[in-house]
Design an enzyme around this catalytic site. Structure first.
Site, PDB file in Angstrom:
ATOM      1  N   TYR A  74      -1.578  -1.432  10.619  1.00 44.77           N
ATOM      2  CA  TYR A  74      -1.698  -1.426   8.926  1.00 44.77           C
ATOM      3  C   TYR A  74      -0.543  -1.098   8.296  1.00 44.77           C
ATOM      4  O   TYR A  74       0.148  -1.444   7.374  1.00 44.77           O
ATOM      5  CB  TYR A  74      -3.114  -0.365   8.342  1.00 44.77           C
ATOM      6  CG  TYR A  74      -3.196  -0.755   6.924  1.00 44.77           C
ATOM      7  CD1 TYR A  74      -3.553  -1.939   6.290  1.00 44.77           C
ATOM      8  CD2 TYR A  74      -3.174   0.274   6.046  1.00 44.77           C
ATOM      9  CE1 TYR A  74      -3.871  -2.022   4.883  1.00 44.77           C
ATOM     10  CE2 TYR A  74      -3.272   0.255   4.824  1.00 44.77           C
ATOM     11  CZ  TYR A  74      -3.598  -0.963   4.026  1.00 44.77           C
ATOM     12  OH  TYR A  74      -3.801  -1.278   2.958  1.00 44.77           O
ATOM     13  N   SER A  88       0.960  -1.329  -0.063  1.00 47.06           N
ATOM     14  CA  SER A  88      -0.005  -0.009   0.017  1.00 47.06           C
ATOM     15  C   SER A  88       0.971   1.304   0.127  1.00 47.06           C
ATOM     16  O   SER A  88       1.909   1.019   0.382  1.00 47.06           O
ATOM     17  CB  SER A  88      -0.813  -0.048   1.263  1.00 47.06           C
ATOM     18  OG  SER A  88      -1.525   1.283   1.408  1.00 47.06           O
TER      19      SER A  88
END
Length: 258
Positions: A153, A140
């Site tokens: 995350y 990401s």
């Protein structure tokens, strides 16, 4: 077509980016094995590919289950003789900053966002080593700069970027390329954890409008184009690279504390 007869395994292919990438690879001639935690979602992707004239089958696979990943790769190799492409896309997003994120949720984040990629690669490797191939791990843009309130995350996605580099170094001798896909804001349900952390849909839309230089969400089709590039011969001299597809958000970095 640039992926004619390539055997491509895609995890978390039942929706969003995973589905779009699977469909784009099939449109370029790949035989796609679409997997998802939910059997019906994987089957839906395979059916969409077949209706469009492509070749696909589906399997229900929990990417957090090591034995299930081993069984998947062995089954694909038994049925097709090899694995040419692995897009390990499965992951989870759990909100929470330091002190708020439970240790158990941090462990779960590592299980799906890091450990699952490693196991998928090591299980596919015996079926790729002789002929080479392409491995794509989904990270990401959250893996290349910090942000508030998403400790699990961000740290796991950063780990994927470094793991990609290490794998690329280790596997280059076998003719296997390994790259990472780093999407930014793509308007899919995967953003729900960030949306909760920000305080709702309106806050998310404000973040996208103000922090993304291009001023909008990306589309799954735009990410699918990047996927096809990274797994195909069009990127034949690229390995160990994290391709950031985020409308320029990494140029701006984190916004104000929420």
């Amino acid at each position: 077509m640039i992926l004619d007869d390539r055997i491509a395994v895609v995890t978390a292919a039942g929706s969003g980016i995973g589905r779009a990438g699977a469909e784009a690879m099939a449109a370029e001639g790949a035989v796609v094995i679409a997997t998802d935690l939910v059997a019906e979602r994987a089957a839906g992707t395979a059916e969409r590919i077949r209706k469009a004239g492509g070749a696909a089958t589906s399997l229900a696979v929990d990417a957090g289950d090591d034995d299930a990943l081993a069984s998947l790769m062995n089954r694909v190799a038994a049925e097709h003789g090899r694995i040419d492409i692995l897009h390990s896309h499965a992951g989870i997003q759990i909100e929470g900053g330091v002190g708020d994120l439970r240790a158990a949720d941090l462990d779960r984040s590592y299980r799906y966002n890091v450990h699952a990629h490693y196991v998928a690669v090591t299980c596919a490797l015996p079926h790729m080593r002789d002929a080479g191939g392409s491995i794509l791990l989904t990270s990401s843009n959250a893996g290349v700069f910090p942000d508030y309130g998403m400790t699990g995350y961000i740290t796991t996605k950063a780990a994927v970027v470094m793991m990609t580099e290490q794998m690329a170094l280790d596997l280059a001798q076998h003719g296997i390329r390994v790259n990472a896909l780093c999407p930014g804001w793509i308007d899919t349900p995967f953003n729900d954890a960030y949306q909760r952390q920000l305080g709702g849909r309106a806050a998310l839309e404000e973040v996208v409008a103000t922090r993304v230089p291009l001023g909008r969400f990306g589309t799954v089709g735009e990410i699918a184009d990047a996927i096809v590039f990274l797994v195909s011969g069009r990127s034949s001299y690229i390995t160990g690279h994290a391709l950031i597809v985020d409308g320029g958000e990494r140029l701006v970095g984190p916004g104000p504390r929420s």
